[in-house]
Write an enzyme that holds these catalytic residues in place. Structure first.
Site, PDB file in Angstrom:
ATOM      1  N   ASP A   1       0.457  -0.869   0.043  1.00  0.00           N
ATOM      2  CA  ASP A   1      -0.041  -0.641  -0.385  1.00  0.00           C
ATOM      3  C   ASP A   1       0.699   0.970  -0.318  1.00  0.00           C
ATOM      4  O   ASP A   1       1.633   1.268   0.885  1.00  0.00           O
ATOM      5  CB  ASP A   1      -0.687   0.070   1.362  1.00  0.00           C
ATOM      6  CG  ASP A   1      -2.070   0.680   0.545  1.00  0.00           C
ATOM      7  OD1 ASP A   1      -2.127   1.553   0.358  1.00  0.00           O
ATOM      8  OD2 ASP A   1      -2.511   0.957   1.900  1.00  0.00           O
TER       9      ASP A   1
ATOM     10  N   ASP B   1      -2.608   2.046  -6.335  1.00  0.00           N
ATOM     11  CA  ASP B   1      -1.961   2.131  -5.169  1.00  0.00           C
ATOM     12  C   ASP B   1      -1.167   0.984  -4.267  1.00  0.00           C
ATOM     13  O   ASP B   1      -0.540   1.259  -3.262  1.00  0.00           O
ATOM     14  CB  ASP B   1      -1.508   3.484  -4.179  1.00  0.00           C
ATOM     15  CG  ASP B   1      -2.788   3.769  -3.651  1.00  0.00           C
ATOM     16  OD1 ASP B   1      -3.994   3.153  -4.416  1.00  0.00           O
ATOM     17  OD2 ASP B   1      -2.974   4.542  -2.007  1.00  0.00           O
ATOM     18  N   GLU B   2      -2.008   0.211  -5.103  1.00  0.00           N
ATOM     19  CA  GLU B   2      -2.385  -1.009  -3.803  1.00  0.00           C
ATOM     20  C   GLU B   2      -2.766  -2.246  -4.503  1.00  0.00           C
ATOM     21  O   GLU B   2      -3.158  -2.471  -5.569  1.00  0.00           O
ATOM     22  CB  GLU B   2      -3.362  -0.679  -2.730  1.00  0.00           C
ATOM     23  CG  GLU B   2      -3.678  -1.689  -1.480  1.00  0.00           C
ATOM     24  CD  GLU B   2      -5.213  -1.671  -0.922  1.00  0.00           C
ATOM     25  OE1 GLU B   2      -5.249  -1.740   0.121  1.00  0.00           O
ATOM     26  OE2 GLU B   2      -5.702  -0.596  -1.150  1.00  0.00           O
TER      27      GLU B   2
END
Length: 472
Positions: A11, A105-106
């Site tokens: 993350d 983003d993860e």
């Protein structure tokens, strides 16, 4: 459940805001808030400096301004964030063929499938190496969680924030989860959490103690049984490399309700163009066009039209959305509009003929569909969002805070703010260690034009073939 912590969850830390700070030296170490800047806007991401004031994602922007009035408020630059995300996902792909992106983003990574880890020691080494590589390639930090399941790996990455790594050994899941709030479990939102609280269950240990039968009675067979398994620390969901998209859509919420029918149609046309841009970027075409209209009283209408064949043609999508709008009553005003395409298929050349037939039918043409298909192929570029808009016969240029610009004399910079015919620009570049100079121009200054995002790191420095030297 695995015997080794070989499921990794990455993350990125405050991704949108951190990317803006990396791109803008003058904002490093200062509160930055990214999101919709209008009266109805919401926070997309807040930097850690802004979070100290109580600002968080999904908060109304008006409330964020009251909590942190001196923060930098910027519009999102999704193409910029997407380019960074692609670099990160490429690094994840080097670890394993099984990478499951959850957002820009993860992502989850199956380290075992990549044969880079089979025990705690090798898993930790892979996680630490990934964090170093991400920093080198992007100049940004990410937090890593390692565990024997996806649920626990995600919890571990949250504990690792910011810029850390947490490994949770398999077999310790129940001890870890027991004292935590029930809200830590996937699928337990505010409503379910309140329902459980009224039943006297506030911690994960309370759920485990209550037993499966009680949870099924409270929440139903599927949800209750699933929640009981998770309360025991059990999660056998695999890392799935391909998550097929079911639809592509875009929508806008307006600061002031729209009443003018011509303006509403213009906004639908623009949304259709943006939607097609995303559709093409994903490598798909689609058969069903969807229009979403939220009216002044918050009632939401959805209308759809299924075409004869899949399309990624902007004219076809725009005209279909326009036809759907004609059947919607917008009396009283519209606060949100959205256009989407569903029934997705991988793009093929044959799609041109299907979309050509749809266009010919819409325009009442009787010509050869094959000839129209050639025209569709030759005119397949979707226009970029305009920075100029016509208002009462005049052309006015709009400069949104945070957007990149370039000046013929001063070079690259970004918009700090604009109003009353003036625009303020700070001229600086990501690789600088000190803030740049600020200058103000007329909004129609011919020497000031929209610019492109610059790389966050110095591409001229090698980093052993894995990344390049970062700026921190």
């Amino acid at each position: 459940m695995r015997a080794a912590p070989t499921i990794l969850h990455l993350d990125m830390d405050a991704f949108f805001a951190a990317a803006e700070q990396a791109a803008k030296p003058s904002l490093r170490g200062k509160p930055v808030i990214v999101g919709g800047l209008g009266p109805r806007g919401v926070v997309a991401t807040a930097s850690y400096e802004a979070r100290r004031f109580g600002v968080h994602s999904a908060m109304p922007m008006g409330q964020a301004r009251r909590l942190a009035p001196n923060a930098a408020f910027l519009v999102p630059r999704f193409s910029f964030y997407r380019s960074i995300s692609e670099q990160v996902m490429e690094l994840l792909g080097r670890l394993s063929p099984l990478v499951e992106p959850l957002s820009l983003d993860e992502a989850f990574v199956d380290l075992e499938a990549g044969e880079v880890a089979d025990d705690s020691l090798s898993a930790r080494a892979a996680g630490e190496r990934l964090r170093v590589d991400i920093l080198a390639a992007t100049g940004l930090t990410g937090s890593v969680g390692l565990a024997g399941s996806k649920m626990i790996a995600k919890i571990a990455s949250e504990e690792a924030k910011p810029d850390g790594l947490v490994l949770i050994e398999p077999g310790t899941e129940r001890e870890l989860l027991g004292p935590r709030s029930v809200r830590i479990l996937p699928g337990v939102g505010p409503a379910t959490g309140e329902h459980l609280r009224r039943a006297g269950m506030t911690t994960v240990a309370d759920l485990a103690e209550a037993g499966e039968d009680e949870l099924v009675r409270l929440l139903g067979r599927s949800h209750g049984a699933s929640l009981y398994r998770m309360a025991q620390g059990y999660d056998d969901r695999p890392v799935v490399a391909e998550r097929d998209a079911k639809s592509v859509s875009v929508e806008d919420t307006f600061d002031v309700d729209l009443h003018d029918r011509v303006r509403i149609r213009t906004e639908v046309d623009r949304l259709a163009e943006r939607c097609v841009g995303r559709l093409r970027a994903s490598g798909h075409s689609g058969r069903t066009i969807v229009l979403k209209v939220r009216r002044y009283d918050f009632s939401t209408l959805t209308r759809s039209e299924t075409l004869r064949g899949p399309t990624d043609d902007v004219v076809v999508v725009r005209e279909a959305a326009g036809r759907l709008l004609e059947a919607v009553d917008t009396t009283g005003g519209v606060r949100l509009l959205g256009v989407g395409v569903s029934g997705l298929a991988d793009y093929t050349q044959e799609d041109l003929f299907a979309q050509a037939e749809a266009r010919a039918e819409a325009e009442g043409q009787a010509g050869d569909a094959g000839e129209v298909a050639v025209a569709a192929a030759e005119n397949s570029v979707v226009p970029e969002p305009a920075v100029e808009a016509e208002a009462e016969g005049a052309v006015e240029r709009h400069w949104a805070p945070g957007n990149d610009v370039r000046h013929a004399v001063y070079g690259a910079g970004w918009v700090q703010g604009s109003g009353v015919g003036r625009v303020t620009v700070r001229f600086e570049e990501p690789t600088w260690s000190e803030p740049g100079r600020v200058r103000t121009f007329a909004v129609d200054d011919p020497e000031l034009v929209p610019g492109e995002a610059l790389p966050l790191v110095d591409r001229g420095v090698d980093a052993g073939g894995v990344g390049v030297a970062g700026t921190g």
